[in-house]
Scaffold this active site. Structure first.
Site, short mmCIF file in Angstrom:
data_model
loop_
_atom_site.label_atom_id
_atom_site.label_comp_id
_atom_site.label_asym_id
_atom_site.label_seq_id
_atom_site.Cartn_x
_atom_site.Cartn_y
_atom_site.Cartn_z
N ARG A 286 0.69 -1.10 0.05
CA ARG A 286 0.02 0.11 0.09
C ARG A 286 0.77 1.24 0.14
NH1 ARG A 286 -4.96 -1.75 4.14
NH2 ARG A 286 -5.30 -3.76 2.93
N ARG A 301 2.09 1.62 10.20
CA ARG A 301 1.66 1.85 8.76
C ARG A 301 2.75 1.70 7.93
NH1 ARG A 301 -2.99 3.81 7.21
NH2 ARG A 301 -3.76 4.81 9.32
N GLU A 373 -5.92 -1.48 14.70
CA GLU A 373 -7.19 -2.19 13.94
C GLU A 373 -6.02 -3.39 13.46
OE1 GLU A 373 -8.66 2.02 12.13
OE2 GLU A 373 -8.35 0.21 10.74
N SER A 376 -10.27 -6.40 9.44
CA SER A 376 -11.58 -6.08 8.85
C SER A 376 -12.11 -7.13 8.22
CB SER A 376 -10.92 -4.71 8.11
OG SER A 376 -11.62 -3.53 8.40
#
Length: 448
Positions: A286, A301, A373, A376
């Site tokens: 990403r 991240r 997180e 998901s």
RNA sequence: GGAGAGGUGGCCGAGUGGCUGAUGGCGCUGGUCUUGAAAACCAGAAUCGUCGUAAGACGGUCGUGAGUUCAAAUCUCACCCUCUCCGCCA
């Protein structure tokens, strides 16, 4: 100049694709027309600024033009039949053929117009996010997320807990400096028992989903084409978040959801084979364009991370219950690792583009004092199936779009971070969760 | 990368310019027969769009896109994919 050309090429490719991808299948457009207010509310609840009225106007224009074209084609078809008959009877056809030449030119003109409008409409339709389930809280900030349940106890330390990047560097199992040297910022390099721990996590999760939860293991390509990734919904909206191999127009996957769901593109599945459960380990890539700030330290991240993914294809009536089961499958991973977590039902603005309903699993990171997180799980309804054209044959012989679900089971980087922070000892070592020890040669503790 | 063969409905497989949306087979659905099942027989069924309250009418779809033609699954070109052989390669 070169940039302009490349940009142009990209746009052409995109519009060609938009035309190709379900250009012939405007089912969702019909839905939009018949449910304007619902779609409008959806856009509002998701803070999406798409010009719906503009779309409706384009669509109206498009339909008017189609009517003209079809009228002319009807005329031509009748004449063609007549010509065939006349030729059989050895009669003159010149006048009719002359007349049809003109009609042909007119058709061509209107068809060009139709395709112009069609492209515009299709491009826009691909940018409309999925309609949320009625159980999803409408809200424009994360404060509207709803905690569904929590599990485990936050650890208490009789010393100042250290942050995972600190622990990792000290123990020599994480090396951000060297990762940045060979690649760039926000990449991770795992060393020694760190690398082994990452591998142990992958194997542990895969085994659990395979042996206990009934998923089938897939090892997919991690580069996918534009069509596949448009089908799952990351394109066209999030192109700037994606890495891209320019020459071949293929993309390193941001999640295994893309190849696992795209697998059955353009297929009609047998009802008896549903539901289909897939799991895969893949790296995920990403660009994280535009996300800077505090969240970017350590493993939180990174541009490349590992993930075990779960994907399901189900009959429409089963997808709600299958989502609940999938969340439980993900939760079990965290439970076996004995990490405290909570499950959040995401509000409209927080959900992914393709999701109809989504749960996040957040693991507690004690040193940072916040929830990470780590999974998901989404029910996408028939949204992706429509874009990918995945159907199943029902008992009555008719076909219907399947429902697709995907969930992390679970994302590794943040889990790795959570393990370091939760399992750290006063002496700086980190205890390996018991369930992982068989996967890491029986090692019980990582010491400096 | 080079040479050749091919891509047709859920699957297999016919079809080289004009009622071919497409013969046939398998599979599927309904029915007859049967105590039930199988077999056999009969019937049904592609998909998208436009108009229409509807019945329905019409337009499109044979890997994708463009072209030739009054008319294309069928002819031409480009691209994609699959298979075989050769070369290269972890």
């Amino acid at each position: 100049m070169i940039v302009v050309v490349v940009e142009l090429a990209r746009q052409i490719k995109q519009s060609e694709l938009c035309h190709h991808i379900r250009g012939d299948k405007m089912l969702d457009l019909k839905f939009i027309r018949e449910n304007v207010e619902l779609v409008r509310k959806n856009l509002r609840d998701r803070a999406n600024k798409l010009d719906l009225d503009g779309l409706l106007k384009l669509d109206e224009k498009r339909r008017k033009l189609i009517q003209k074209v079809e009228e002319l084609k009807y005329k031509r078809n009748i004449a063609s039949e007549k010509i065939a008959q006349l030729k059989k009877d050895k009669k003159k056809t010149d006048h009719l053929i002359e007349e049809m030449k003109d009609v042909g030119k007119e058709i061509e003109k209107f068809e060009d117009e139709v395709s112009t409008y069609e492209k515009k409409v299709n491009q826009t339709v691909l940018l409309i996010p999925n309609i949320p389930d009625s159980s999803v809280p409408a809200g424009l900030t994360q404060d509207f997320n709803k905690e569904v349940r929590s599990w485990g106890k936050k650890p208490e330390f009789d010393f100042q807990p250290r942050l995972h990047w600190d622990i990792g560097e000290t123990l020599g199992i994480l090396d951000f400096g060297r990762a940045s040297k060979i690649t760039g910022a926000h990449f991770a390099l795992y060393k020694g028992l760190g690398a082994s721990l990452e591998r142990a996590l992958v194997n542990f999760m895969l085994d659990l989903h395979l042996n206990k939860h009934g998923y089938k293991e897939i090892w997919p390509p991690v580069l996918v084409n534009r069509e596949c990734i448009t089908g799952t919904g990351q394109l066209p909206k999030y192109e700037e978040d994606m890495y891209r191999c320019e020459l071949d127009d293929i993309f390193p996957i941001p999640t295994a959801e893309v190849p696992l769901t795209g697998l059955h593109m353009d297929e009609v599945l047998e009802e008896k084979n549903l539901p289909i459960y897939y799991t895969a380990y893949t790296p995920c890539f990403r660009r994280e364009a535009g996300s800077y700030g505090k969240e970017t330290r350590g493993l939180l991240r990174v541009h490349q991370f590992d993930k075990v993914e779960m994907v399901k294809l189900t009959k429409p009536e089963d997808s709600d219950i299958e989502l609940e089961k999938m969340v439980q499958n993900a939760e079990e991973v965290v439970q076996l690792l004995e990490l405290p977590y909570r499950v959040m039902l995401l509000c409209t603005v927080e959900m992914g583009f393709a999701a109809r309903k989504c749960y996040d699993i957040e693991i507690w990171a004690p040193a940072q004092g916040k929830w990470l997180e780590s999974s998901s799980c989404s029910n996408c309804g028939d949204f992706q199936a429509r874009r990918l054209n995945i159907r199943y044959r029902k008992k009555d012989g008719k076909t219907e779009l399947v429902h697709t679900l995907n969930g992390s089971g679970i994302a590794l980087a943040r889990t790795f971070a959570a393990i370091l922070e939760n399992y750290q000892q006063k002496d700086g070592s980190v205890v390996i969760p018991e369930v992982l020890r068989p996967y890491i040669g029986g090692v019980e503790k990582i010491e400096g």
